[in-house]
Write an enzyme that holds these catalytic residues in place. Structure first.
Site, PDB file in Angstrom:
ATOM      1  N   GLU A  76     -64.075  16.547 -16.836  1.00 64.03           N
ATOM      2  CA  GLU A  76     -63.663  15.148 -16.894  1.00 64.03           C
ATOM      3  C   GLU A  76     -62.919  14.838 -18.195  1.00 64.03           C
ATOM      4  O   GLU A  76     -63.116  13.793 -18.823  1.00 64.03           O
ATOM      5  CB  GLU A  76     -64.878  14.221 -16.734  1.00 64.03           C
ATOM      6  N   GLU A  82     -67.178  16.509  -7.767  1.00 63.97           N
ATOM      7  CA  GLU A  82     -68.442  15.785  -7.884  1.00 63.97           C
ATOM      8  C   GLU A  82     -68.411  14.619  -6.900  1.00 63.97           C
ATOM      9  O   GLU A  82     -67.753  13.605  -7.159  1.00 63.97           O
ATOM     10  CB  GLU A  82     -68.662  15.260  -9.305  1.00 63.97           C
TER      11      GLU A  82
END
Length: 591
Positions: free
Chosen positions: A157, A235
């Site tokens: 991320e 995710e």
């Protein structure tokens, strides 16, 4: 030789392959239960397991590595292969994961100029050393060498933190040169500039993280690719985590999550985050910081498909039904016998105040000014600062200057005040009444922030000092208390009311089973079982009971030690078969 490639799709042995994966963090599950959790993942229809790798556990002190016992990553990978699962490995080195400091080791902050997650030379040097050691450990488990690792992730991320593409390219280069042979991926939120900031498409396949509107976000990801490449939700958030002080345990709609899972599998591949959350044992919980500090609770249940303690939920069945639309569901017999037991109540055996056993737990370190936890070479736990502050007189300006996270202040071993987060630094006024007076400050590291801009300011303890009547006070003794040596607690010493203390319980049991310790009536602290720290508790909730896995118990005598900081304790403890996370529905399944 088995091959795995990324082209216009994922290809396993030159045939299109849909990744159906679930997240299990091996470091949040006792190793005796790894096989059970992996078998349940396979039985839901998944063909892959994903796990992060926590740098701060594998290199707890600089250049000292640990891949043993519950950190035996290779053993976890081999069990997964035996069960029939491929692996997505996310060594990062930053993992977020609601984990202490996002997986970074505390000792990075011993460099006062440290810059995280960019091409700061000292940071890159330490990353390179670690990644070389880590990849050497797992290199033979790659699919290219007969193992089951099919993908590795570069960073995590990153687009939500910075846009230093040279840093990402350097990480990829280090990983390749260290022996990583499988394809690389990155993962970012699909909104804002995150994909642009965090992607290196020429070296790693961009994937996305989200929990809803997957069909719409797939369009955004496809547009970002600009050519036919596989779409994947790395995710797929199907639950959420809890912080101390939350009003309730977070849950999500199973029906809505199942609908989004169908969309993810229709359009591409998926990794379910989390399939099984597990537990933040010890002091490993992370924290978020936006308007205020929000440390995560001990349970990482996440409202996942398996509960914190490994039971299948109705959401598990809903997901299994959706997955059955895309692949055949295997039936692997569950090989681990797991049961729960209510052991009942046990009376207090011993108790002693912290002040009366400080000398057995730590050698005092003396310095002119206050030292932080990082400066003392300590990663987790508490520091007790002690000093003499002179004769009887009014104190009109007392302040802790730049301290984190929670400080309990004592004068002559009597409680004066507790300050937490933004309260720290507020001015106190009080009178000293004795001819000679002693000041003590117990500071707790509540968990380093694991996400966003606060990460570079995660020292713990008292950084700048203590002001007394307008001037910095000098001459301090520091007791470093990582609380990993409680066998040295001297329970023959005295106990006093309303101060931090240790409480010991002896449990004699005839059989071992999973159980939960009820901490109703206790204030704040942590619990160890036969020397293993099962995590923190706090009366603020929402978590009121801590999970004790059966492998941490033994037939015969077991020793439970509770450290409590508020002076709130009970003369007995209760071990029950029921958790207390809020409304958690499980399935009764014979194992």
């Amino acid at each position: 030789m088995t091959t795995f490639d990324i082209k216009d799709d994922f290809y396993l042995n030159n045939k299109p392959f849909k990744i159906i994966s679930g997240s299990i963090h091996y470091f949040r599950v006792v190793p005796e239960y790894w096989r059970d959790r992996l078998e349940k993942l396979r039985n839901m229809g998944c063909n892959t397991v994903e796990t992060y790798v926590p740098w701060n556990l594998h290199e707890p002190h600089e250049a000292q590595y640990d891949f043993s016992d519950g950190l035996d990553l290779v053993r976890f990978l081999k069990i997964a292969q035996e069960v029939g699962l491929y692996v997505i490995l996310r060594p990062s080195p930053y993992i977020c994961a609601e984990w202490e400091f996002g997986g970074f080791p505390y000792w990075l902050l011993r460099d006062p100029k440290m810059k995280l997650r960019v091409t700061y030379p000292n940071f890159m040097t330490k990353i390179e050393r670690y990644l070389k050691r880590l990849i050497a450990e797992i290199a033979d488990e790659q699919i290219t060498r007969g193992g089951n690792i099919i993908l590795m992730q570069v960073e995590n991320e990153y687009g939500g933190y910075a846009n230093d593409h040279d840093y990402l390219r350097s990480l990829a280069k280090i990983m390749r040169e260290s022996g990583a042979e499988v394809p690389f991926v990155t993962s970012d939120g699909p909104w804002g500039d995150m994909l642009e900031n965090g992607s290196i498409p020429e070296l790693a396949l961009p994937t996305m993280n989200c929990g809803s509107k997957i069909a719409d976000w797939y369009k955004r990801l496809a547009d970002f690719h600009g050519e036919k490449r596989p779409l994947m939700v790395m995710e797929f958030w199907i639950g959420w985590f809890d912080a101390w002080g939350d009003a309730y345990h977070h849950t999500t709609s199973s029906e809505t999550a199942a609908t989004e899972l169908r969309a993810a599998l229709t359009g591409g591949s998926v990794n379910i985050y989390m399939f099984h959350g597990g537990t933040n044992f010890g002091f490993t919980n992370g924290a978020n910081y936006y308007e205020k500090l929000a440390p995560d609770v001990t349970s990482y249940d996440y409202d996942a498909l398996l509960t914190e303690w490994g039971d299948m939920t109705p959401k598990y069945l809903d997901f299994q039904k959706v997955i059955s639309e895309f692949t055949e569901i295997p039936q692997i017999p569950l090989s681990t016998q797991i049961s729960k037991k209510a052991y009942g109540s046990f009376k207090l055996t011993n108790k002693v105040s912290l002040f009366n056993t400080l000398a057995t737990l730590a050698e005092p370190i003396t310095s002119v000014t206050t030292q932080t936890m990082e400066e003392l070479g300590q990663g987790f736990g508490y520091i007790y600062y002690q000093t003499t502050i002179g004769k009887a007189r009014p104190i009109t300006d007392f302040r802790l200057v730049t301290a984190m996270d929670r400080a309990t202040i004592f004068v002559n071993q009597t409680w004066l005040a507790t300050q937490y987060d933004q309260e720290i630094g507020e001015k106190l006024e009080f009178d000293l009444t004795e001819p000679d007076n002693q000041l003590g400050v117990l500071v707790e590291n509540m968990g380093r922030v694991n996400y966003s801009v606060k990460m570079t300011h995660q020292f713990k303890g008292i950084k700048d000092g203590v002001v007394i009547n307008g001037a910095f006070h000098t001459g301090w003794q520091h007791y470093a208390l990582p609380m990993n040596n409680l066998e040295k607690v001297n329970f023959s010493a005295d106990w006093q009311e309303n101060v931090p203390a240790f409480y010991e319980f002896d449990l004699e049991i005839a059989e071992t089973a999973d159980t939960f310790i009820d901490l109703t009536g206790w204030g704040k602290g942590f619990v160890t079982v036969n020397g293993f720290n099962i995590g923190r508790f706090w009366e603020t909730g929402p978590q009121k009971r801590l999970y004790i896995p059966a492998p941490k118990l033994q037939k015969g005598i077991n020793k439970i030690i509770i450290f409590e900081t508020e002076g709130q304790y009970q003369n007995k403890i209760i071990l029950t078969e029921k958790p207390n996370l809020g409304e958690v529905k499980c399935l009764n399944v014979e194992q």
